[in-house]
Design an enzyme around this catalytic site. Structure first.
Site, mmCIF file in Angstrom:
data_model
loop_
_atom_site.group_PDB
_atom_site.id
_atom_site.type_symbol
_atom_site.label_atom_id
_atom_site.label_comp_id
_atom_site.label_asym_id
_atom_site.label_seq_id
_atom_site.Cartn_x
_atom_site.Cartn_y
_atom_site.Cartn_z
ATOM 1 N N GLU A 1 5.147 1.427 -8.149
ATOM 2 C CA GLU A 1 6.114 2.003 -7.198
ATOM 3 C C GLU A 1 7.544 1.826 -7.708
ATOM 4 O O GLU A 1 8.370 2.728 -7.592
ATOM 5 C CB GLU A 1 5.947 1.363 -5.821
ATOM 6 N N SER B 1 4.699 10.061 -9.596
ATOM 7 C CA SER B 1 4.016 9.860 -8.320
ATOM 8 C C SER B 1 2.509 9.739 -8.525
ATOM 9 O O SER B 1 1.839 8.930 -7.865
ATOM 10 C CB SER B 1 4.346 11.017 -7.374
#
Length: 115
Positions: free
Chosen positions: A63, A92
């Site tokens: 992340e 992502s």
């Protein structure tokens, strides 16, 4: 030793910035905080406990990397550009893969514990 201290301070600054500004980072930090005690209870062995906690740390690391890529892309090209969109989508997807790996580890530990 000085370089190690400076590297730690840079990392700490990034961790604080991510926690202050990114909702996904805050959610995954909360998941880590809740997950560590659950991992200690759920894991049948030391290595299962380690795998559970490492899976959460790797998910958080992905992340942070995704956030860094997005911020760099926005800085380099603030407007919409198809290639920048592709780069963001790829980052992502990396985050998603880390989440799926963590899910797999947690499901396996749960199955082992209940089985």
């Amino acid at each position: 030793m000085n370089a190690l201290v400076l590297a730690f301070l840079n990392s700490w600054r990034g961790l604080r910035h991510g926690a202050r500004t990114e909702r996904a980072v805050r959610q995954e930090l909360l998941l880590l905080a809740l997950g560590v005690p659950v991992a200690l209870f759920l894991g049948a062995t030391l290595w299962v406990r380690v795998a559970l906690m490492v899976s959460l740390l790797l998910m958080l690391a992905a992340e942070f990397l995704n956030t860094a890529v997005e911020k760099l892309c926005d800085h380099v090209h603030p407007g919409h550009h198809p290639m920048i969109g592709t780069v963001k989508d790829l980052a992502s997807a990396g985050t998603f893969m880390a989440q799926m790996a963590a899910l797999l580890v947690w499901v396996a530990a749960l199955v082992e514990r209940l089985g």
